[in-house]
Motif scaffolding. Structure first.
Motif, PDB file in Angstrom:
ATOM      1  N   ALA A 114       4.026   5.600  -5.372  1.00 40.87           N
ATOM      2  CA  ALA A 114       4.026   5.661  -6.838  1.00 40.87           C
ATOM      3  C   ALA A 114       3.010   6.683  -7.332  1.00 40.87           C
ATOM      4  CB  ALA A 114       3.713   4.286  -7.416  1.00 40.87           C
ATOM      5  N   ASP A 115       1.814   6.689  -6.708  1.00 38.91           N
ATOM      6  CA  ASP A 115       0.792   7.660  -7.099  1.00 38.91           C
ATOM      7  C   ASP A 115       1.273   9.085  -6.826  1.00 38.91           C
ATOM      8  OD1 ASP A 115      -0.849   5.598  -7.864  1.00 38.91           O
ATOM      9  OD2 ASP A 115      -2.039   5.594  -6.013  1.00 38.91           O
ATOM     10  N   ALA A 116       1.912   9.264  -5.666  1.00 33.66           N
ATOM     11  CA  ALA A 116       2.422  10.599  -5.323  1.00 33.66           C
ATOM     12  C   ALA A 116       3.524  11.027  -6.282  1.00 33.66           C
ATOM     13  CB  ALA A 116       2.948  10.603  -3.880  1.00 33.66           C
ATOM     14  N   ILE A 118       3.897  10.036  -9.375  1.00 37.65           N
ATOM     15  CA  ILE A 118       3.287  10.356 -10.672  1.00 37.65           C
ATOM     16  C   ILE A 118       2.665  11.754 -10.632  1.00 37.65           C
ATOM     17  CG2 ILE A 118       1.414   9.747 -12.252  1.00 37.65           C
ATOM     18  CD1 ILE A 118       1.956   6.797 -11.519  1.00 37.65           C
ATOM     19  N   ALA A 119       1.948  12.039  -9.536  1.00 41.05           N
ATOM     20  CA  ALA A 119       1.321  13.351  -9.410  1.00 41.05           C
ATOM     21  C   ALA A 119       2.360  14.460  -9.349  1.00 41.05           C
ATOM     22  CB  ALA A 119       0.443  13.383  -8.146  1.00 41.05           C
ATOM     23  N   GLU A 120       3.444  14.197  -8.600  1.00 38.00           N
ATOM     24  CA  GLU A 120       4.509  15.194  -8.489  1.00 38.00           C
ATOM     25  C   GLU A 120       5.192  15.415  -9.829  1.00 38.00           C
ATOM     26  OE1 GLU A 120       8.595  15.988  -5.885  1.00 38.00           O
ATOM     27  OE2 GLU A 120       7.298  14.283  -5.449  1.00 38.00           O
ATOM     28  N   ARG A 137       2.281   1.694  -3.449  1.00 34.57           N
ATOM     29  CA  ARG A 137       1.290   2.237  -4.384  1.00 34.57           C
ATOM     30  C   ARG A 137       1.062   3.724  -4.136  1.00 34.57           C
ATOM     31  NH1 ARG A 137      -1.339  -2.848  -3.677  1.00 34.57           N
ATOM     32  NH2 ARG A 137      -2.604  -1.980  -1.982  1.00 34.57           N
ATOM     33  N   ALA A 138       0.971   4.083  -2.855  1.00 31.86           N
ATOM     34  CA  ALA A 138       0.762   5.489  -2.521  1.00 31.86           C
ATOM     35  C   ALA A 138       1.952   6.341  -2.963  1.00 31.86           C
ATOM     36  CB  ALA A 138       0.545   5.647  -1.009  1.00 31.86           C
ATOM     37  N   THR A 176       3.885  14.901 -12.778  1.00 28.89           N
ATOM     38  CA  THR A 176       2.951  15.596 -13.664  1.00 28.89           C
ATOM     39  C   THR A 176       2.928  17.084 -13.365  1.00 28.89           C
ATOM     40  OG1 THR A 176       1.573  13.607 -13.796  1.00 28.89           O
ATOM     41  CG2 THR A 176       0.557  15.691 -14.432  1.00 28.89           C
ATOM     42  N   GLU A 201       0.827  -1.203   0.000  1.00 24.78           N
ATOM     43  CA  GLU A 201       0.000   0.000   0.000  1.00 24.78           C
ATOM     44  C   GLU A 201       0.865   1.258   0.000  1.00 24.78           C
ATOM     45  OE1 GLU A 201      -2.537  -0.340   3.342  1.00 24.78           O
ATOM     46  OE2 GLU A 201      -3.712  -2.004   2.525  1.00 24.78           O
ATOM     47  N   ASP A 202       1.939   1.227   0.815  1.00 25.03           N
ATOM     48  CA  ASP A 202       2.853   2.374   0.835  1.00 25.03           C
ATOM     49  C   ASP A 202       3.497   2.581  -0.524  1.00 25.03           C
ATOM     50  OD1 ASP A 202       2.264   2.800   3.459  1.00 25.03           O
ATOM     51  OD2 ASP A 202       4.091   1.858   4.250  1.00 25.03           O
TER      52      ASP A 202
END
Length: 406
Positions: free
Chosen positions: A129-131, A133-135, A126-127, A137, A123-124
């Motif tokens: 990785a999502d962060a 990607i957002a950063e 994935r979080a 972008t 979970e960490d």
């Protein structure tokens, strides 16, 4: 899966029978090799023959490198001292060697804990990785916006000899560019004896040292608060007016300031201290054009020769250099041609000796304003036009280059 470490073969056989389907090892090296090849192992049982210190060293290492790995220690007798030291080192549990039920339960608990830790790590991840990607972008969008925004040109006026007219050239160049219709900011980086404010008869209330109060956070609105306005199109970041100020702007602040000023002005004209200090190098790293200033005399020639050699060593490309020769009419036994030949640079502008220059300085007025028809004023204005041409003003995407090697 569970792995057993027990050097005593007889004891190992008993433990292997207690834990069906486990992997048996007899040495610490064998255990570590197996774990390296088995990333999903969830429990290690250290038998009673494993030395306590070796067991604790392994537990300490596993706690950092394999937090999901449950380390279980078997002892023939468990006292409070052994139990405390073992748990402190990172052991999951300590069990008596003949307690089959206790060992089986400990292994089951290790499996459950490993599963929970694995899920939490996933979970960490994935979080994160999502962060990321957002950063990425957001950073890409910001970079694109910055690339699309018009960027001002940085002109750094430099000389390693005092008294050659460096501040005079910087000030009048800035005034000339503003008179040609451009938004210009003069930056006085001579933090010990800056003269630009005096030459423009300005009394700054804020100086470059006020950058410290921003805490490294710069934006156009913040920087506008430290600018001293000379005219509608000309502003100044003044040098400190007091040398005993407790706060001094760091080179990193100066660099960030110049980066933001490029989004606010068409030209940033930087006057330096005359040495290769951190502030000067920070400005030079961001410079589109370096203006070298000298006078027609041997000491100035020597100083400029050393300066150009240093700029070459720092890999500042000569295609960004311009040269202004001041007092070029001096009858001092050295001709302009000899000066240029020795220096290896042709003068882009030549100025003559004149009492009007000192008169304008003493009045706190730019020469190009006080005596617009003077030969030096005309030379400086023509010199300014070389920067203000359409080719010089436009900054193509990706055309900026860092000239100095990291």
């Amino acid at each position: 899966m569970t792995t057993i470490l027990e050097p005593d073969v007889a004891q190992l056989g008993i433990m292997n029978a207690m834990l069906h389907g486990s992997t048996a090892t007899t040495s610490m090296a064998e255990l570590k090799a197996h774990l390296d090849a088995s990333p999903h192992e969830f429990a290690v049982v250290l038998g009673p023959s494993v030395a306590v210190n070796d067991a604790m060293d392994f537990a300490r290492h596993a706690r950092i490198s394999r937090p999901d790995l449950g380390v279980i220690l078997l002892r023939h007798g468990v006292d409070s001292e052994t139990l405390t030291a073992a748990l402190r080192s990172g052991m999951r549990e300590v069990v008596e060697a003949r307690d089959l039920a206790g060992l089986t339960t400990a292994v089951h608990r290790a499996r459950s804990v490993a599963k929970e830790i694995s899920q939490a790590l996933e979970e960490d991840a994935r979080a994160a990785a999502d962060a990321a990607i957002a950063e990425a972008t957001a950073a890409q969008a910001a970079a694109q916006a910055a690339a699309d925004a018009p960027q001002g040109k940085v002109i750094t006026v430099f000389s390693t000899k005092g008294g050659v007219g460096k501040s005079l050239v910087a000030t009048n160049l800035g005034v000339s560019l503003s008179d040609l219709g451009h938004q210009v900011c003069l930056v006085d980086l001579d933090v010990n004896s800056g003269d630009v404010a005096i030459m423009l008869q300005l009394t700054p209330t804020r100086t470059i040292n006020d950058l410290v109060a921003f805490g490294g956070q710069f934006d156009p609105e913040a920087l506008a608060s430290i600018l001293t306005k000379a005219s509608d199109r000309l502003s100044l970041v003044a040098a400190p007016v007091r040398l005993d100020s407790p706060d001094h702007a760091a080179a990193t602040d100066v660099g960030a300031m110049i980066d933001v000023l490029k989004s606010m002005f068409d030209f940033i004209v930087v006057d330096t201290s005359g040495v290769f200090d951190d502030n000067a190098l920070t400005a030079l790293d961001r410079t589109d054009s370096i203006v070298l200033v000298g006078t027609l005399d041997i000491p100035a020639l020597k100083a400029l020769k050393l300066a150009t050699g240093t700029l070459d060593l720092l890999n500042f490309g000569r295609d960004s250099w311009k040269f202004v020769l001041n007092r070029a009419d001096g009858k001092v036994g050295l001709t302009v041609g000899e000066f240029e030949s020795t220096l290896g640079l042709k003068a882009d502008a030549t100025l003559v000796s004149s009492r009007e220059v000192l008169a304008a300085v003493n009045r706190g007025e730019a020469l190009v304003k006080a005596y617009p028809n003077h030969a030096n004023s005309k030379a400086i204005v023509e010199f300014a036009r070389t920067f203000a041409s359409s080719d010089a003003v436009s900054v193509k995407k990706g055309a900026r280059r860092r000239l100095r090697k990291a």
